[in-house]
Design a protein around this motif. Sequence first.
Motif, short mmCIF file in Angstrom:
data_model
loop_
_atom_site.label_atom_id
_atom_site.label_comp_id
_atom_site.label_asym_id
_atom_site.label_seq_id
_atom_site.Cartn_x
_atom_site.Cartn_y
_atom_site.Cartn_z
N ARG A 1 0.87 -1.17 0.00
CA ARG A 1 0.00 0.00 0.00
C ARG A 1 0.91 1.23 0.00
O ARG A 1 2.13 1.12 0.23
CB ARG A 1 -0.91 0.02 1.23
CG ARG A 1 -0.17 -0.06 2.56
CD ARG A 1 -0.98 0.56 3.68
NE ARG A 1 -1.06 2.02 3.55
CZ ARG A 1 -2.05 2.76 4.01
NH1 ARG A 1 -3.06 2.19 4.63
NH2 ARG A 1 -2.04 4.07 3.86
N PRO A 2 0.37 2.42 -0.26
CA PRO A 2 1.20 3.62 -0.26
C PRO A 2 1.89 3.83 1.09
O PRO A 2 1.33 3.52 2.15
CB PRO A 2 0.20 4.74 -0.55
CG PRO A 2 -0.91 4.07 -1.28
CD PRO A 2 -1.02 2.71 -0.69
N ASP A 3 3.09 4.38 1.05
CA ASP A 3 3.87 4.60 2.25
C ASP A 3 3.50 5.94 2.89
O ASP A 3 4.30 6.87 2.97
CB ASP A 3 5.37 4.57 1.92
CG ASP A 3 6.23 4.62 3.18
OD1 ASP A 3 5.69 4.31 4.27
OD2 ASP A 3 7.42 4.98 3.07
N ARG A 4 2.25 6.02 3.32
CA ARG A 4 1.75 7.20 4.03
C ARG A 4 0.55 6.80 4.87
O ARG A 4 -0.01 5.70 4.67
CB ARG A 4 1.38 8.34 3.07
CG ARG A 4 0.57 7.94 1.87
CD ARG A 4 0.28 9.15 0.98
NE ARG A 4 0.14 8.80 -0.42
CZ ARG A 4 -0.94 8.29 -0.98
NH1 ARG A 4 -2.02 8.07 -0.23
NH2 ARG A 4 -0.99 8.01 -2.26
N ASP A 5 0.14 7.68 5.79
CA ASP A 5 -0.95 7.35 6.72
C ASP A 5 -2.33 7.57 6.13
O ASP A 5 -3.33 7.29 6.79
CB ASP A 5 -0.82 8.16 8.00
CG ASP A 5 0.36 7.71 8.85
OD1 ASP A 5 0.79 6.55 8.67
OD2 ASP A 5 0.84 8.51 9.67
N THR A 6 -2.39 8.12 4.95
CA THR A 6 -3.68 8.41 4.34
C THR A 6 -3.81 7.67 3.01
O THR A 6 -2.83 7.25 2.42
CB THR A 6 -3.85 9.92 4.09
OG1 THR A 6 -2.80 10.37 3.20
CG2 THR A 6 -3.80 10.70 5.39
N LEU A 7 -5.06 7.52 2.56
CA LEU A 7 -5.34 6.89 1.27
C LEU A 7 -6.02 7.90 0.37
O LEU A 7 -6.77 8.77 0.83
CB LEU A 7 -6.22 5.66 1.45
CG LEU A 7 -5.58 4.45 2.12
CD1 LEU A 7 -6.61 3.35 2.36
CD2 LEU A 7 -4.42 3.91 1.28
N GLN A 8 -5.77 7.76 -0.93
CA GLN A 8 -6.37 8.63 -1.93
C GLN A 8 -6.99 7.78 -3.03
O GLN A 8 -6.62 6.61 -3.22
CB GLN A 8 -5.30 9.55 -2.53
CG GLN A 8 -4.58 10.43 -1.53
CD GLN A 8 -3.39 11.15 -2.14
OE1 GLN A 8 -3.13 11.04 -3.34
NE2 GLN A 8 -2.67 11.90 -1.32
N CYS A 9 -7.94 8.37 -3.77
CA CYS A 9 -8.55 7.65 -4.88
C CYS A 9 -7.46 7.23 -5.87
O CYS A 9 -6.58 8.02 -6.23
CB CYS A 9 -9.58 8.52 -5.59
SG CYS A 9 -11.11 8.73 -4.67
N GLY A 10 -7.51 5.99 -6.30
CA GLY A 10 -6.53 5.45 -7.21
C GLY A 10 -5.44 4.65 -6.53
O GLY A 10 -4.73 3.88 -7.19
N ASP A 11 -5.29 4.82 -5.20
CA ASP A 11 -4.30 4.02 -4.47
C ASP A 11 -4.65 2.54 -4.54
O ASP A 11 -5.83 2.16 -4.57
CB ASP A 11 -4.25 4.45 -3.00
CG ASP A 11 -3.54 5.77 -2.80
OD1 ASP A 11 -2.87 6.24 -3.74
OD2 ASP A 11 -3.67 6.35 -1.69
N LYS A 12 -3.60 1.70 -4.53
CA LYS A 12 -3.81 0.26 -4.51
C LYS A 12 -3.38 -0.31 -3.18
O LYS A 12 -2.31 0.03 -2.66
CB LYS A 12 -3.04 -0.39 -5.65
CG LYS A 12 -3.60 -0.04 -7.03
CD LYS A 12 -2.91 -0.82 -8.14
CE LYS A 12 -3.54 -0.50 -9.49
NZ LYS A 12 -2.88 -1.24 -10.60
N VAL A 13 -4.23 -1.17 -2.65
CA VAL A 13 -3.94 -1.89 -1.41
C VAL A 13 -4.05 -3.37 -1.73
O VAL A 13 -5.16 -3.93 -1.81
CB VAL A 13 -4.92 -1.50 -0.28
CG1 VAL A 13 -4.58 -2.25 1.00
CG2 VAL A 13 -4.91 0.01 -0.05
#
Length: 480
Positions: A379-391
């Motif tokens: 998952r992205p290396d940050r504490d928040t998620l955004q549209c388009g991110d993949k988990v």
Amino acid sequence: MTLHRILVLGASGYIGQHLIPRLSQQGHTITAAARRIAWLQEQPWPNVHCRYADVSRPETLPPVVENVDIVYYLIHGMGEGSDFVEKERQGAQNICQALRHSSVKQIIFLSSSQTNSANSEHLAARKLTGEILRESGIPVTEFRASIIVGPGSAAFEVMRDMVYNLPVLTPPRWVRSKSSPVALENLLVYLTEILNHPASEHRIYDVAGPEYLSYQTLFERFIAISGKRRWLIPIPMPTRWISVFFIRMITSVPAPIAKALIQGLNHDLPSDGRALQALIPQKLLTFDEATRDTLEHEAQFVDSSEWGYDPQARARWRPGYGFYPKQAGYELETTASAAALWHVVQQLGGTEGYFFANILWRMRALMDDMAGGGVVYGRPDRDTLQCGDKVDGWRVITVKPQQQLALLFGMKAPGLGRLTFTINDQGDKRTLDVRAWWHPAGFSGLLYWFSMMPPHLFIFRGMAHRIATLAEQYDRKSAV
């Protein structure tokens, strides 16, 4: 054309969400009222004001009927459980009370076709609602329709799901009953154009298509249009037995709605639409024409806020997918703040994994890898998620801070699915809902769903409790 101040009650329902854009385009000032206020506010409708209203709560009604000329009453209680007749009666009485001192000049009520021989709670409730509305002293125009052919119509979707999901169709004896199905397009023309024909007295109009057909004939024609090869063998079993099976296992239509509709379909529903057609002339679409239009428009339903207008969701949609989703999830109450819940939910796929039964999540991803799915882990290396991110095998499609996180199911499976985390702030407490939504692709999609349901129910309960616990701990740390 005279412009009106219009209140649409039941605005988020099937007919309301198709009617309101048309009224808006004509320049009317619209108050869209329903319980699903958040959904209404997301719709891109000009000249439309969204208000919360619940006819079972009389205190919510006086504010929405102020400064209104016309009321569309599109509410029905079919999805309200076994006592929906009483709920319909009470709702109609409550709106009548709210209208007694209003400026409303006309009520337009969408009802159901009637027959003297019907033993149907659904038809009886519709008839009773019309009688109560007429007691308001305000002229009521009642439209009585049977099967509506359009994207999302429950009666149409029951038939559609059976054709797409079963290689051999063995429907009960209600398929022999006849009605005059009407295209959604034709119904909407009647509902909008009636504004140009005001009346000072009550009116009842039958809404009928150009054909009087049995449901079996509708099945046969739908099968031909769909291109499917299906055997249709009606069986003489009591409707109340076989309908439960079809509703809960085969169709994706919400069970209470489908069950109530089938009670009505168990009887012939003759309609004489000549009076309405003389008042509002239009070309009536045949069942075949309406079905082709419906299947074409159903492909557009995934282009919506529920799917985050995500291009991958649109690309993956197929005609055979169920229009209504199957769903399974778990909701709990918690004292954790909405901010804390939102913070924790966004950690999905991080050090906490999926918050519960992580080994099962990893096994599912491994199965997809083995099937050639090519899951990209992490998952992205940050504490928040955004549209388009993949988990892992999921793609974020909706981010509504402190309200909802939704992810598109990206692994190999027969259907289209999403996972939602929904936070509802109720002041002194919050609710957290963790839920999967699945549009099955035919019979294989149904098998997949039912095989996954037991672990879903187990996993989502554990996820919700773990998220709430972590959020409560986060609140305590933040307070120090």
